[in-house]
Design an enzyme around this catalytic site. Structure first.
Site, mmCIF file in Angstrom:
data_model
loop_
_atom_site.group_PDB
_atom_site.id
_atom_site.type_symbol
_atom_site.label_atom_id
_atom_site.label_comp_id
_atom_site.label_asym_id
_atom_site.label_seq_id
_atom_site.Cartn_x
_atom_site.Cartn_y
_atom_site.Cartn_z
ATOM 1 N N SER A 48 8.424 -73.596 -39.147
ATOM 2 C CA SER A 48 9.667 -73.807 -39.891
ATOM 3 C C SER A 48 10.761 -74.077 -39.264
ATOM 4 C CB SER A 48 9.659 -72.779 -40.965
ATOM 5 O OG SER A 48 9.823 -71.498 -40.226
ATOM 6 N N CYS A 49 10.984 -73.713 -37.975
ATOM 7 C CA CYS A 49 12.079 -73.596 -37.189
ATOM 8 C C CYS A 49 12.154 -75.266 -36.585
ATOM 9 C CB CYS A 49 12.415 -72.851 -36.257
ATOM 10 S SG CYS A 49 10.777 -72.821 -34.994
#
Length: 119
Positions: A48-49
């Site tokens: 997700s980062c």
């Protein structure tokens, strides 16, 4: 893993129970993401980062895979609300997507086999 040329990178006993990271040789992660989205299944091609990144999985590359294999990596995440029927549906749709995309892939026949051999 019953699909030929498919690999999971984190052994079940060393990962969170709700996460599966897999590579489907010859299938760009973005292509798998598109097919899954069309079926109402939402997966990711990275953490997700790094959701804005189109690069291959840095983790898979760090494990020793070549970039072209790292680009085939996708992540499936389940929640405590995921049902067995939903899991069966995802498995069915993954099989359909793999067959469809590999049939039109220009890289599948030419792509190197997996570099990393995990046990």
């Amino acid at each position: 893993l019953e699909i030929d040329d498919t690999k999971c990178y984190v052994p079940k006993n060393n990962r969170l129970n709700n996460i599966v990271v897999a590579s489907f040789r010859g299938i760009e992660g973005e292509a798998m993401l598109w097919d899954m989205n069309e079926s109402g299944i939402y997966i990711s091609t990275g953490s997700s980062c790094s959701s804005e990144d189109l690069d291959g999985s840095a983790v898979v590359e760090a494990l020793g895979e070549v970039t072209e294999i790292a680009n085939t990596t996708v992540m499936f995440a389940l929640s405590k609300f995921t049902t067995e029927q939903e899991i069966d549906y995802v498995i069915e749709q993954v099989n359909i997507a793999v067959k469809r995309i590999r049939a039109i892939s220009m890289t599948y026949a030419k792509q190197k086999a997996f570099s990393v051999h995990l046990h």
